[in-house]
Motif scaffolding. Structure first.
Motif, PDB file in Angstrom:
ATOM      1  N   ALA A 215      85.373  35.476  23.774  1.00 47.55           N
ATOM      2  CA  ALA A 215      84.561  34.873  24.843  1.00 47.55           C
ATOM      3  C   ALA A 215      83.699  33.727  24.317  1.00 47.55           C
ATOM      4  N   GLN A 216      83.145  33.930  23.127  1.00 48.86           N
ATOM      5  CA  GLN A 216      82.183  32.924  22.641  1.00 48.86           C
ATOM      6  C   GLN A 216      82.052  33.027  21.119  1.00 48.86           C
ATOM      7  N   LEU A 217      81.919  31.905  20.469  1.00 46.18           N
ATOM      8  CA  LEU A 217      81.665  31.879  19.024  1.00 46.18           C
ATOM      9  C   LEU A 217      80.169  32.034  18.797  1.00 46.18           C
ATOM     10  N   THR A 218      79.798  32.829  17.837  1.00 48.43           N
ATOM     11  CA  THR A 218      78.395  32.884  17.416  1.00 48.43           C
ATOM     12  C   THR A 218      78.267  32.160  16.076  1.00 48.43           C
ATOM     13  N   VAL A 219      77.376  31.188  16.058  1.00 50.37           N
ATOM     14  CA  VAL A 219      77.071  30.516  14.783  1.00 50.37           C
ATOM     15  C   VAL A 219      75.971  31.335  14.118  1.00 50.37           C
ATOM     16  N   PHE A 220      76.290  31.869  12.945  1.00 43.11           N
ATOM     17  CA  PHE A 220      75.361  32.810  12.305  1.00 43.11           C
ATOM     18  C   PHE A 220      74.221  32.069  11.600  1.00 43.11           C
ATOM     19  N   GLY A 221      73.275  31.633  12.390  1.00 35.70           N
ATOM     20  CA  GLY A 221      72.053  31.065  11.813  1.00 35.70           C
ATOM     21  C   GLY A 221      72.028  29.547  11.801  1.00 35.70           C
ATOM     22  N   ASN A 222      70.928  28.985  12.278  1.00 35.08           N
ATOM     23  CA  ASN A 222      70.745  27.516  12.167  1.00 35.08           C
ATOM     24  C   ASN A 222      69.355  27.214  11.610  1.00 35.08           C
ATOM     25  N   ASP A 223      68.865  28.186  10.802  1.00 40.44           N
ATOM     26  CA  ASP A 223      67.525  27.998  10.199  1.00 40.44           C
ATOM     27  C   ASP A 223      67.626  27.960   8.675  1.00 40.44           C
ATOM     28  N   TYR A 224      68.808  27.545   8.188  1.00 43.70           N
ATOM     29  CA  TYR A 224      68.963  27.403   6.731  1.00 43.70           C
ATOM     30  C   TYR A 224      68.420  26.058   6.277  1.00 43.70           C
ATOM     31  N   ASN A 225      68.215  25.914   5.007  1.00 39.10           N
ATOM     32  CA  ASN A 225      67.691  24.664   4.454  1.00 39.10           C
ATOM     33  C   ASN A 225      68.833  23.656   4.244  1.00 39.10           C
ATOM     34  N   THR A 226      69.430  23.244   5.382  1.00 37.96           N
ATOM     35  CA  THR A 226      70.552  22.288   5.356  1.00 37.96           C
ATOM     36  C   THR A 226      70.269  21.245   6.453  1.00 37.96           C
ATOM     37  N   PRO A 227      70.999  20.145   6.458  1.00 40.00           N
ATOM     38  CA  PRO A 227      70.668  19.070   7.421  1.00 40.00           C
ATOM     39  C   PRO A 227      70.618  19.520   8.880  1.00 40.00           C
ATOM     40  N   ASP A 228      71.585  20.382   9.288  1.00 36.86           N
ATOM     41  CA  ASP A 228      71.523  20.805  10.702  1.00 36.86           C
ATOM     42  C   ASP A 228      71.153  22.286  10.825  1.00 36.86           C
ATOM     43  N   GLY A 229      70.771  22.891   9.698  1.00 40.74           N
ATOM     44  CA  GLY A 229      70.307  24.284   9.736  1.00 40.74           C
ATOM     45  C   GLY A 229      71.395  25.323   9.578  1.00 40.74           C
ATOM     46  N   SER A 230      72.683  24.896   9.711  1.00 35.66           N
ATOM     47  CA  SER A 230      73.758  25.893   9.542  1.00 35.66           C
ATOM     48  C   SER A 230      74.320  25.809   8.117  1.00 35.66           C
ATOM     49  N   CYS A 231      75.009  26.872   7.707  1.00 32.34           N
ATOM     50  CA  CYS A 231      75.481  26.960   6.313  1.00 32.34           C
ATOM     51  C   CYS A 231      76.467  25.845   5.971  1.00 32.34           C
ATOM     52  N   LEU A 232      76.482  25.481   4.696  1.00 31.24           N
ATOM     53  CA  LEU A 232      77.444  24.488   4.193  1.00 31.24           C
ATOM     54  C   LEU A 232      78.568  25.196   3.437  1.00 31.24           C
ATOM     55  N   ARG A 233      79.802  24.724   3.653  1.00 30.49           N
ATOM     56  CA  ARG A 233      80.974  25.273   2.975  1.00 30.49           C
ATOM     57  C   ARG A 233      81.932  24.149   2.588  1.00 30.49           C
ATOM     58  N   ASP A 234      82.962  24.502   1.830  1.00 30.30           N
ATOM     59  CA  ASP A 234      83.986  23.543   1.389  1.00 30.30           C
ATOM     60  C   ASP A 234      85.312  24.026   1.977  1.00 30.30           C
ATOM     61  N   PHE A 235      85.698  23.416   3.102  1.00 29.05           N
ATOM     62  CA  PHE A 235      86.896  23.848   3.827  1.00 29.05           C
ATOM     63  C   PHE A 235      88.098  23.062   3.321  1.00 29.05           C
ATOM     64  N   ILE A 236      89.095  23.766   2.805  1.00 30.20           N
ATOM     65  CA  ILE A 236      90.260  23.122   2.182  1.00 30.20           C
ATOM     66  C   ILE A 236      91.539  23.597   2.862  1.00 30.20           C
ATOM     67  N   HIS A 237      92.439  22.641   3.141  1.00 35.26           N
ATOM     68  CA  HIS A 237      93.687  22.956   3.841  1.00 35.26           C
ATOM     69  C   HIS A 237      94.527  23.922   3.003  1.00 35.26           C
ATOM     70  N   VAL A 238      95.111  24.907   3.650  1.00 37.06           N
ATOM     71  CA  VAL A 238      95.887  25.925   2.933  1.00 37.06           C
ATOM     72  C   VAL A 238      97.078  25.300   2.200  1.00 37.06           C
ATOM     73  N   CYS A 239      97.616  24.192   2.700  1.00 37.82           N
ATOM     74  CA  CYS A 239      98.735  23.533   1.992  1.00 37.82           C
ATOM     75  C   CYS A 239      98.246  22.853   0.710  1.00 37.82           C
ATOM     76  N   ASP A 240      97.007  22.401   0.716  1.00 40.74           N
ATOM     77  CA  ASP A 240      96.433  21.838  -0.522  1.00 40.74           C
ATOM     78  C   ASP A 240      96.188  22.961  -1.533  1.00 40.74           C
TER      79      ASP A 240
END
Ligand code: WQD
Length: 341
Positions: A215-240
């Motif tokens: 029904a809906q995505l929940t973004v788990f937190g936007n009060d982190y110490n990051t530019p928009d408050g949400s967590c930072l990750r390194d998303f890499i294509h599975v073929c790479d």
């Protein structure tokens, strides 16, 4: 005269395993893939064959089954092994730690014993950036110390790396690839990550919400110490991620030393926030996405992304796909499995 090298791929029907089998076949290797099919389906094996137009040996085997592994190694001559077979859910590992320690460490122990017995020396290990915990320095490089793992899953990867480092004296040569966040699916749309239960990971949850399965995505937190408050990750294509495994095998093939234990961060080097990913998904697919901001998820690290310099230099490899392409491929796969045009 044996002209093609043969690679054993454990967990070869899994998400990263199946994409890696494609790259191995296209690179001219013979492949034997084993999998319990407990968390995958034979249609993924068939999908690999139809994408490549090539056949390969698939056997339903559990790495914990010592007799089956003995039989496998006595009837094949493997030049190297890529070991994917393991459970990989962070929060399932918190709920079922014994299951994770037994499976992830036990299967490696059985594999190492039979490799030693049959003089198979080269092993590529499926590790994880979770070995770092919350790194002190971002982007993180391979010299970063292991902090206390946030989950039993991360602990199994730390313990397995330690075991593998000690195996150098037993003649096992190791490349350990520390995955960041693999996402996406093969561009053909024929294989991808199979949805099993409610997804823990962000991108399958996004695509299932876009498909109306959630029904809906929940973004788990936007009060982190990051530019928009949400967590930072390194998303890499599975073929790479997959193509880096072929490079890892070739890295070992080119080495004469009998003592090798090398770790590599397998990421793009680009930090992307959860909210940036959501916005990029909407931009590339044109699909509206229902989401809300919720509380932080226990165990999440605030920010982690790779310094990929070491793998780029050693393998002559770089990630080819960007975030938009990865999300477009993820959405294409979701539409295919849901029968959406
Ligand atoms: C990413 C971000 C969540 C779901 C993964 C693998 C792990 C390892 C590292 C390989 C977090 C947020 C998620 C949701 C959200 N990879 N999120 N809503 O935790 O980084 O771990 O990469 O070994 O095996 O699991 O990935 O996709 O679960 O979360 O806001 O519904 O997305 O809080 O910040 P994670 P993830």
């Amino acid at each position: 005269m044996k002209n093609k090298k043969r690679v054993l791929v454990t967990g070869g029907a899994g998400y990263i395993g199946s994409h890696t089998v494609i790259e191995l076949l296209n690179a001219g290797y013979e492949v034997t893939a084993i999998d319990t099919l407990e968390r995958s389906e034979i249609r993924i094996v068939e999908g690999v064959k139809s994408i490549t137009g090539m056949d390969f040996d698939f056997q339903k085997i559990d790495c914990l089954d010592e007799a089956a592994m003995e039989q496998l190694f006595s009837s094949n001559q493997f030049d190297s092994v890529i070991h994917f077979a393991a459970y990989k859910s962070v929060n399932e590992s918190v709920e079922k730690p014994l299951l994770y320690y037994k499976n992830n460490i036990g299967s490696l122990m059985v594999l190492l014993e039979v490799m030693k017995r049959y003089q198979v020396h080269d092993l590529i290990f499926s590790s994880s950036c979770t070995v770092y915990g919350q790194p002190d320095q971002i982007p993180v490089d391979e010299s970063a110390p292991f902090k206390r793992a946030e989950s039993p899953y991360g602990a199994t990867k730390q313990l397995c790396e330690r075991i593998l480092e000690d195996m150098a004296t037993e003649g096992i040569r190791v490349v350990s690839l520390r995955y960041f966040n693999p996402i996406g699916a093969h561009p053909s749309g024929i294989i991808g990550e199979l949805p099993i239960g409610v997804p823990n990971n962000l991108v399958p949850y996004v695509t299932q919400t876009a498909a109306g399965v959630r029904a809906q995505l929940t973004v788990f937190g936007n009060d982190y110490n990051t530019p928009d408050g949400s967590c930072l990750r390194d998303f890499i294509h599975v073929c790479d991620v997959a193509s880096a495994h072929v490079k890892a095998i070739q890295f070992l093939e080119a080495k004469s030393s009998d003592k090798i234990f090398e770790t590599f961060n397998l990421g793009t080097g680009v930090g992307v926030s959860v909210l940036e990913l959501v916005k990029k998904f909407i931009e590339v697919t044109g699909v509206t996405l229902q989401y809300k901001i919720g509380p932080r998820r226990p165990g999440d690290v605030e920010k982690v992304y790779a310094n990929p310099q070491k793998i780029s230099t050693a393998f002559g490899w770089n990630a080819r796909y960007d975030l938009g392409q990865s999300l477009a491929h993820a959405w294409q796969w979701e539409k295919r499995i849901r029968g959406i045009q």
